[in-house]
Design a protein around this motif. Sequence first.
Motif, PDB file in Angstrom:
ATOM      1  N   LYS A 158      18.529  14.852  37.085  1.00 54.85           N
ATOM      2  CA  LYS A 158      18.079  15.626  35.925  1.00 54.85           C
ATOM      3  C   LYS A 158      16.692  15.100  35.561  1.00 54.85           C
ATOM      4  N   GLY A 159      15.664  15.698  36.133  1.00 57.29           N
ATOM      5  CA  GLY A 159      14.309  15.180  35.968  1.00 57.29           C
ATOM      6  C   GLY A 159      13.419  16.115  35.193  1.00 57.29           C
ATOM      7  N   LEU A 160      12.393  16.617  35.845  1.00 59.41           N
ATOM      8  CA  LEU A 160      11.417  17.480  35.178  1.00 59.41           C
ATOM      9  C   LEU A 160      12.064  18.777  34.712  1.00 59.41           C
ATOM     10  N   PHE A 161      11.875  19.134  33.458  1.00 59.75           N
ATOM     11  CA  PHE A 161      12.497  20.306  32.840  1.00 59.75           C
ATOM     12  C   PHE A 161      14.006  20.360  33.118  1.00 59.75           C
ATOM     13  N   GLY A 162      14.599  19.177  33.227  1.00 57.84           N
ATOM     14  CA  GLY A 162      16.044  19.093  33.436  1.00 57.84           C
ATOM     15  C   GLY A 162      16.501  19.358  34.858  1.00 57.84           C
ATOM     16  N   ALA A 163      15.584  19.536  35.774  1.00 60.25           N
ATOM     17  CA  ALA A 163      15.943  19.894  37.150  1.00 60.25           C
ATOM     18  C   ALA A 163      15.860  18.665  38.065  1.00 60.25           C
ATOM     19  N   PRO A 164      16.579  18.695  39.188  1.00 65.12           N
ATOM     20  CA  PRO A 164      16.499  17.567  40.133  1.00 65.12           C
ATOM     21  C   PRO A 164      15.060  17.382  40.627  1.00 65.12           C
ATOM     22  N   THR A 165      14.581  16.146  40.575  1.00 65.86           N
ATOM     23  CA  THR A 165      13.166  15.905  40.832  1.00 65.86           C
ATOM     24  C   THR A 165      12.965  14.649  41.666  1.00 65.86           C
ATOM     25  N   ILE A 166      12.193  14.791  42.738  1.00 66.49           N
ATOM     26  CA  ILE A 166      11.710  13.612  43.466  1.00 66.49           C
ATOM     27  C   ILE A 166      10.530  13.065  42.688  1.00 66.49           C
ATOM     28  N   VAL A 167      10.610  11.807  42.278  1.00 61.36           N
ATOM     29  CA  VAL A 167       9.442  11.155  41.691  1.00 61.36           C
ATOM     30  C   VAL A 167       9.042  10.028  42.631  1.00 61.36           C
ATOM     31  N   ASN A 168       7.877  10.152  43.235  1.00 59.07           N
ATOM     32  CA  ASN A 168       7.379   9.113  44.142  1.00 59.07           C
ATOM     33  C   ASN A 168       5.916   8.817  43.842  1.00 59.07           C
ATOM     34  N   ASN A 169       5.530   7.611  44.185  1.00 64.26           N
ATOM     35  CA  ASN A 169       4.141   7.181  44.055  1.00 64.26           C
ATOM     36  C   ASN A 169       3.282   7.798  45.179  1.00 64.26           C
ATOM     37  N   VAL A 170       1.981   7.806  44.970  1.00 62.38           N
ATOM     38  CA  VAL A 170       1.028   8.375  45.936  1.00 62.38           C
ATOM     39  C   VAL A 170       1.203   7.752  47.332  1.00 62.38           C
ATOM     40  N   ILE A 171       1.229   6.422  47.392  1.00 59.59           N
ATOM     41  CA  ILE A 171       1.280   5.755  48.701  1.00 59.59           C
ATOM     42  C   ILE A 171       2.593   6.065  49.415  1.00 59.59           C
ATOM     43  N   THR A 172       3.677   6.138  48.661  1.00 59.72           N
ATOM     44  CA  THR A 172       4.961   6.485  49.248  1.00 59.72           C
ATOM     45  C   THR A 172       4.864   7.857  49.921  1.00 59.72           C
ATOM     46  N   LEU A 173       4.383   8.824  49.176  1.00 53.63           N
ATOM     47  CA  LEU A 173       4.303  10.195  49.710  1.00 53.63           C
ATOM     48  C   LEU A 173       3.276  10.286  50.835  1.00 53.63           C
ATOM     49  N   ALA A 174       2.201   9.516  50.729  1.00 52.57           N
ATOM     50  CA  ALA A 174       1.168   9.553  51.764  1.00 52.57           C
ATOM     51  C   ALA A 174       1.632   8.853  53.042  1.00 52.57           C
ATOM     52  N   SER A 175       2.703   8.066  52.951  1.00 50.52           N
ATOM     53  CA  SER A 175       3.241   7.399  54.144  1.00 50.52           C
ATOM     54  C   SER A 175       4.196   8.310  54.914  1.00 50.52           C
ATOM     55  N   VAL A 176       4.627   9.386  54.273  1.00 51.10           N
ATOM     56  CA  VAL A 176       5.631  10.261  54.877  1.00 51.10           C
ATOM     57  C   VAL A 176       5.116  11.022  56.110  1.00 51.10           C
ATOM     58  N   PRO A 177       3.893  11.594  56.076  1.00 55.26           N
ATOM     59  CA  PRO A 177       3.460  12.378  57.238  1.00 55.26           C
ATOM     60  C   PRO A 177       3.499  11.598  58.557  1.00 55.26           C
ATOM     61  N   ILE A 178       3.054  10.339  58.538  1.00 56.66           N
ATOM     62  CA  ILE A 178       3.020   9.600  59.811  1.00 56.66           C
ATOM     63  C   ILE A 178       4.435   9.264  60.272  1.00 56.66           C
ATOM     64  N   ILE A 179       5.348   9.065  59.315  1.00 58.26           N
ATOM     65  CA  ILE A 179       6.740   8.797  59.689  1.00 58.26           C
ATOM     66  C   ILE A 179       7.332  10.023  60.396  1.00 58.26           C
ATOM     67  N   LEU A 180       7.044  11.193  59.861  1.00 61.11           N
ATOM     68  CA  LEU A 180       7.565  12.415  60.490  1.00 61.11           C
ATOM     69  C   LEU A 180       6.848  12.712  61.797  1.00 61.11           C
ATOM     70  N   ALA A 181       5.561  12.384  61.871  1.00 58.65           N
ATOM     71  CA  ALA A 181       4.797  12.676  63.092  1.00 58.65           C
ATOM     72  C   ALA A 181       5.167  11.720  64.217  1.00 58.65           C
ATOM     73  N   GLU A 182       5.322  10.440  63.885  1.00 55.80           N
ATOM     74  CA  GLU A 182       5.518   9.427  64.925  1.00 55.80           C
ATOM     75  C   GLU A 182       6.963   8.962  65.060  1.00 55.80           C
ATOM     76  N   GLY A 183       7.777   9.279  64.078  1.00 57.00           N
ATOM     77  CA  GLY A 183       9.180   8.881  64.133  1.00 57.00           C
ATOM     78  C   GLY A 183       9.475   7.668  63.274  1.00 57.00           C
ATOM     79  N   ALA A 184      10.745   7.563  62.885  1.00 49.96           N
ATOM     80  CA  ALA A 184      11.176   6.497  61.980  1.00 49.96           C
ATOM     81  C   ALA A 184      10.973   5.112  62.594  1.00 49.96           C
ATOM     82  N   ASP A 185      11.239   4.990  63.891  1.00 53.95           N
ATOM     83  CA  ASP A 185      11.147   3.674  64.544  1.00 53.95           C
ATOM     84  C   ASP A 185       9.732   3.141  64.531  1.00 53.95           C
ATOM     85  N   TYR A 186       8.796   4.047  64.783  1.00 53.21           N
ATOM     86  CA  TYR A 186       7.389   3.655  64.815  1.00 53.21           C
ATOM     87  C   TYR A 186       7.011   2.953  63.523  1.00 53.21           C
ATOM     88  N   TYR A 187       7.464   3.494  62.408  1.00 54.03           N
ATOM     89  CA  TYR A 187       7.098   2.940  61.114  1.00 54.03           C
ATOM     90  C   TYR A 187       7.868   1.654  60.816  1.00 54.03           C
TER      91      TYR A 187
END
Lengths: 161, 513
Positions: free
Chosen positions: B299-328
């Motif tokens: 129950k986050g933004l406007f009462g709806a389910p919400t991912i709240v993440n920091n900039v660096i966390t979210l900016a780390s996601v593309p390379i994890i998806l591109a290169e795979g979980a093990d790589y990271y």
Amino acid sequence: MSGAKNANGGADAREALVLRIARRHVARPGGLLPALHAIQDELGYVPAEAVPSVAEVFNISRAEVHGVISFYHLFRTTPPGRRTLYLCRSEACQAMGARALERHAAERLGIGFHETTPDGRISLEPIFCLGNCACSPAVMIDDFVYGRVTPQRLDALLEED
Amino acid sequence: MAAEHRVFVPRDTTARSMGADGVAAAIAAEADRREESVTLVRNGSRGLYWLEPMIEVEAGGVRHAYGPVQTSDVPALFNADFLAAGRHALGLGPTEEIPWLARQSRLTFARVGVTDPLSLDEYRAHGGYQGLARVVELSRDEIVSIVTESGLRGRGGAAFPTGVKWRTVLNAEGTQKYVACNADEGDSGTFADRMVMESDPFVLIEGMTIAGLAVGATQGYVYLRAEYPLAIRIMNEAIGIAETAGLLGGNVMGSGQAFNLEVREAAGAYICGEETSMLESLEGKRGVIRFRPPLPAVKGLFGAPTIVNNVITLASVPIILAEGADYYRDYGTGRSRGTLTVQLAGNVKRGGLVEIGFGRTLRELLEDFGGGTATGRPIRAVQAGGPLGAYIHPSQFDTPLDYEAFEGIGGMIGHGGLVVFDDTVDMGEQARFAMEFCAIESCGKCTPCRIGAVRGVEVIGRILSGDDESGNLLLLRDLCDTMIAGSLCALGGMAPFPVISVLDHYPEDLRAR
């Protein structure tokens, strides 16, 4: 965060402007902060007489609008000077002489934080971190950040117009 | 007509704060005068901040750096034929071979300082949008599983496993879900979020888009500090470019799924870096914190389910998806996987951004990378993790940089900021400031924080002025305990940490003057 674009103009024109901005933002989810920012961008501050207009458009109480304005450090309720000097007071700047810079600025300008020089040239505001911490101490004048600011450099920056 | 030369002059806040705009103008004017064909690229900063403005030229396909360059150096650089990587006193050699940079593992910051921040073509040419391209082929469950397996933990400070948070949002009931990026980087000594937003904004946009697709959220917000006017401008421009390219909007990358993104400007309240306070602010209210539970994931933004993440966390996601979980996850140590972005700040000789695998010691960072203090005096204290972080004494510098090891010494890595102080620092004043900051920034909801911080400033003042020193020292400890145990959130709950570290390690500074 910059100064006033449109600080002049009569009270009626100002009210019309405030209403126009409030109506533009009211339908946006959580639109009150963007509306207040837009008012401050235009006028340089959020005048007390804007509160009833904003409250009416957003259909909330004046107390709620006032509460939001007063909660956030960067909304101001008095007109700013022609330029605003934001001095960083955070630890990374302290480690490089920000406390001395603070004293120097106050002495030179003859004002404290949240004040404006009598000639209306400069407002002095504290700020907590500009993200320029590897080149501290940092200040921001209007919306431009300067790094490694010595008292001498600050004097030179304040001379510019 | 001579050959075309590409010259890079950073446009990030710190480079500009040190005069990069003037240098760029001087290079353009001098090139004009000499009838040299120069293309100026305003790239992001590599984060070698003590060398800013650090300019680069491309010669023979290799980038060579010069710095710190002042406007007055420009004619001499031309005389030295810097356009062909000629020798000059400010020459630093091939950029990628500068040891400070070569010893890093730049994953999240792979493109930062390399590319023009607003060139989508360059972003793609350097691996951008490969993560999202993979995501559109995967099920939501698969996306979340990859993030979970990578071991990524929240880089904002709390270090909560990202995949677990995403799973909660994915499983939560709700027709509308949100992704809210916490870009209210208020900790002194931190600038990693700002660098990402100013120097590689598309990586954050891609990361948030992946988060949206992973949990079925159609709207994202970047809650961005008003103190970062340049980051606000660049993020807004980048969002517009991504929309035009069909990478945001009603049909993301032809997937048939929608994701819209908007920057929301904060207004200078440190507390809004606390996630529930940030959500209140996004809703247009006072940034007063919320009780938890319910968790924002439910129950986050406007009462709806919400991912709240920091900039660096979210900016780390593309390379994890591109290169795979093990790589990271192959980077790092123990339960701290991947890389950590350390920011060296304050009184440090070589300040800037260091991205490395977890597990290096604090000493390596301060000495090998930082090179000691800028003033050349001994280091007396390092504040890690922002204004709520403990002051770390030189006797603790062999602590490895991982979340658990830092907790073990009563400190925290937080957002990775290290603020260095030399031996002229007055630790009594630093302790007083910690309480003063908490008093200024308290949201006012809970008493231990709202009143405790004010009393903290007063008690420390009495100690320093010699008013019942021993009695007030006891009272200060007691007050710290009350704030830690009784505050609702981390502001009041952690503001005592720097104070306690001064009591424990620098008692000689916290006594009558």
